[in-house]
Scaffold this motif. Structure first.
Motif, PDB file in Angstrom:
ATOM      1  N   LEU A 140      -6.858   0.081   6.660  1.00 52.94           N
ATOM      2  CA  LEU A 140      -5.934  -0.041   5.528  1.00 52.94           C
ATOM      3  C   LEU A 140      -6.676   0.082   4.213  1.00 52.94           C
ATOM      4  O   LEU A 140      -6.209   0.755   3.286  1.00 52.94           O
ATOM      5  N   ARG A 142      -9.497   1.652   3.720  1.00 53.66           N
ATOM      6  CA  ARG A 142      -9.922   3.055   3.562  1.00 53.66           C
ATOM      7  C   ARG A 142      -8.767   3.917   3.089  1.00 53.66           C
ATOM      8  O   ARG A 142      -8.952   4.820   2.258  1.00 53.66           O
ATOM      9  N   PHE A 143      -7.575   3.648   3.616  1.00 54.16           N
ATOM     10  CA  PHE A 143      -6.401   4.410   3.177  1.00 54.16           C
ATOM     11  C   PHE A 143      -6.207   4.293   1.674  1.00 54.16           C
ATOM     12  O   PHE A 143      -5.998   5.285   0.972  1.00 54.16           O
ATOM     13  N   TRP A 144      -6.294   3.060   1.147  1.00 53.89           N
ATOM     14  CA  TRP A 144      -6.071   2.868  -0.279  1.00 53.89           C
ATOM     15  C   TRP A 144      -7.167   3.509  -1.120  1.00 53.89           C
ATOM     16  O   TRP A 144      -6.897   4.046  -2.196  1.00 53.89           O
ATOM     17  N   ARG A 146      -8.694   6.188  -0.377  1.00 54.40           N
ATOM     18  CA  ARG A 146      -8.417   7.632  -0.382  1.00 54.40           C
ATOM     19  C   ARG A 146      -7.184   7.943  -1.230  1.00 54.40           C
ATOM     20  O   ARG A 146      -7.127   8.972  -1.906  1.00 54.40           O
ATOM     21  N   TRP A 147      -6.201   7.070  -1.170  1.00 53.01           N
ATOM     22  CA  TRP A 147      -4.923   7.351  -1.820  1.00 53.01           C
ATOM     23  C   TRP A 147      -4.990   7.154  -3.330  1.00 53.01           C
ATOM     24  O   TRP A 147      -4.322   7.873  -4.083  1.00 53.01           O
ATOM     25  N   THR A 187      -1.910   4.229   8.333  1.00 52.95           N
ATOM     26  CA  THR A 187      -3.064   4.386   7.446  1.00 52.95           C
ATOM     27  C   THR A 187      -4.219   5.124   8.092  1.00 52.95           C
ATOM     28  O   THR A 187      -5.160   5.521   7.401  1.00 52.95           O
ATOM     29  N   SER A 188      -4.173   5.316   9.408  1.00 48.33           N
ATOM     30  CA  SER A 188      -5.256   6.030  10.073  1.00 48.33           C
ATOM     31  C   SER A 188      -5.070   7.534  10.013  1.00 48.33           C
ATOM     32  O   SER A 188      -5.988   8.280  10.343  1.00 48.33           O
ATOM     33  N   ASP A 190      -3.737  11.247   7.945  1.00 48.74           N
ATOM     34  CA  ASP A 190      -4.073  11.942   6.700  1.00 48.74           C
ATOM     35  C   ASP A 190      -3.105  11.488   5.613  1.00 48.74           C
ATOM     36  O   ASP A 190      -1.900  11.627   5.748  1.00 48.74           O
ATOM     37  N   CYS A 191      -3.647  10.921   4.521  1.00 48.28           N
ATOM     38  CA  CYS A 191      -2.778  10.391   3.459  1.00 48.28           C
ATOM     39  C   CYS A 191      -2.231  11.482   2.553  1.00 48.28           C
ATOM     40  O   CYS A 191      -1.561  11.202   1.564  1.00 48.28           O
ATOM     41  N   ARG A 196       3.187  10.722   2.015  1.00 50.40           N
ATOM     42  CA  ARG A 196       2.137   9.855   1.494  1.00 50.40           C
ATOM     43  C   ARG A 196       1.314  10.585   0.438  1.00 50.40           C
ATOM     44  O   ARG A 196       0.136  10.288   0.238  1.00 50.40           O
ATOM     45  N   TYR A 276       5.084   1.832   4.219  1.00 55.92           N
ATOM     46  CA  TYR A 276       3.920   0.939   4.173  1.00 55.92           C
ATOM     47  C   TYR A 276       4.331  -0.433   3.661  1.00 55.92           C
ATOM     48  O   TYR A 276       4.008  -1.453   4.264  1.00 55.92           O
TER      49      TYR A 276
END
Length: 318
Positions: A140, A142-144, A146-147, A187-188, A190-191, A196, A276
């Motif tokens: 989670l 890592r998702f943020w 990247r996003w 979140t795993s 591609d964002c 997303r 999310y």
């Protein structure tokens, strides 16, 4: 014959005599002796180990420490006074807490699988099997990272991630296990997908200064949270002014009716990650609104303000 009468003239015991007094096997005494936890007093003429009375107290202490499930190396450090018993107990409590949390997550996951419809079981098993128990929040976070827009100050990224990433409940319900598993799956991936993608304010070619924007949004969300907790309908006020001001300052504009109209249209067209925030809400304390809920409330307040501005004009034209 008393135990003292069995002691040799030099007041030492054989390995068997020490084992008998301690109520353990010879193998146990040899094990701790070989690892340096149980010093010998000397050797007999035949080369056999001899132990003094202090070895009995030390052996009893070793056994007591081992009943706490302390590893042998840690027992050795405590005996040598390199570590304190208090630190060892604290470490064991932390480890035990982690084990118990894992068991509670596993139990809730099993209930989730047992109680669902047969046609849902394979999909839920796949979701649960993709994460650890208890689950890690690293995907989670890592998702943020990247996003979020690039080149945000580290302290700002840390604040956003802390507010956006829910902590796994220590004692989850089956539905919370499913919510976290779905978050993990979300979140795993591609964002950059259509659901997303990046809002307009993340794209530098639009002239935004994201650090200014997110600093202001954090403040606006904090102002909106009491309104959400009180279940008040979206309305104009300090929270909305702060929200609009964050966007205006980020792109070097002024907060005017025209700017608010354009911002309302922009936010309506921006990609969203509503899924999310719905999942986060299932895992969070209801008294603590999520940033997603605060953002939605402020967007609705902005739209409400737009309607209020245009109503007199509409009435005048009718």
């Amino acid at each position: 014959m008393s135990s003292d009468s069995k002691r040799s003239p030099d007041h030492t015991w054989s390995i068997g005599e020490l084992a008998e007094r301690a109520g353990v096997t010879v193998k146990t005494v040899r094990f701790y002796s070989d690892r340096g936890l149980l010093p010998e007093a000397g050797r007999s003429a035949g080369g056999h180990r001899r132990y003094g009375p202090e070895a009995l107290d030390r052996l009893r202490l070793i056994r007591s420490l081992r009943t706490l499930d302390l590893p042998v190396p840690e027992v050795g450090r405590i005996l040598d006074e390199e570590d304190t018993l208090e630190d060892a107990i604290a470490g064991q409590l932390r480890e035990l807490g982690s084990r118990m949390a894992a068991l509670r997550w596993r139990e809730a996951a099993l209930h989730l699988l047992r109680d669902c419809a047969p046609e849902e079981r394979v999909d839920r098993l796949r979701l649960i099997g993709a994460m650890t128990t208890p689950p890690s929040t690293a995907p989670l976070a890592r998702f943020w990272r990247r996003w979020l827009p690039p080149r945000l100050p580290p302290r700002l990224v840390a604040t956003i991630v802390e507010q956006a990433v829910p902590q796994p409940p220590a004692d989850p319900t089956p539905s919370q296990v499913l919510a976290f598993a779905r978050l993990h799956a979300f979140t795993s991936g591609d964002c950059r997908g259509t659901d997303r993608g990046q809002p307009a304010a993340h794209r530098s070619d639009n002239g935004y200064r994201p650090a200014v924007l997110y600093d202001g949004l954090i403040e606006a969300f904090a102002l909106a949270s009491p309104e959400l907790r009180a279940q008040r309908a979206p309305h104009q006020g300090e929270a909305l002014d702060c929200f609009v001001s964050a966007y205006a300052r980020a792109c070097g504009a002024r907060d005017t009716p025209a700017f608010r109209h354009g911002l309302s249209a922009q936010l309506a067209a921006d990609p969203r990650i509503d899924g999310y925030w719905r999942l986060v809400a299932e895992l969070s304390d209801p008294s603590q609104p999520t940033p997603g809920a605060a953002h939605d409330w402020l967007r609705a307040a902005l739209v409400e303000g737009e309607l209020t501005v245009h109503e007199p004009v509409m009435r005048g034209q009718s």
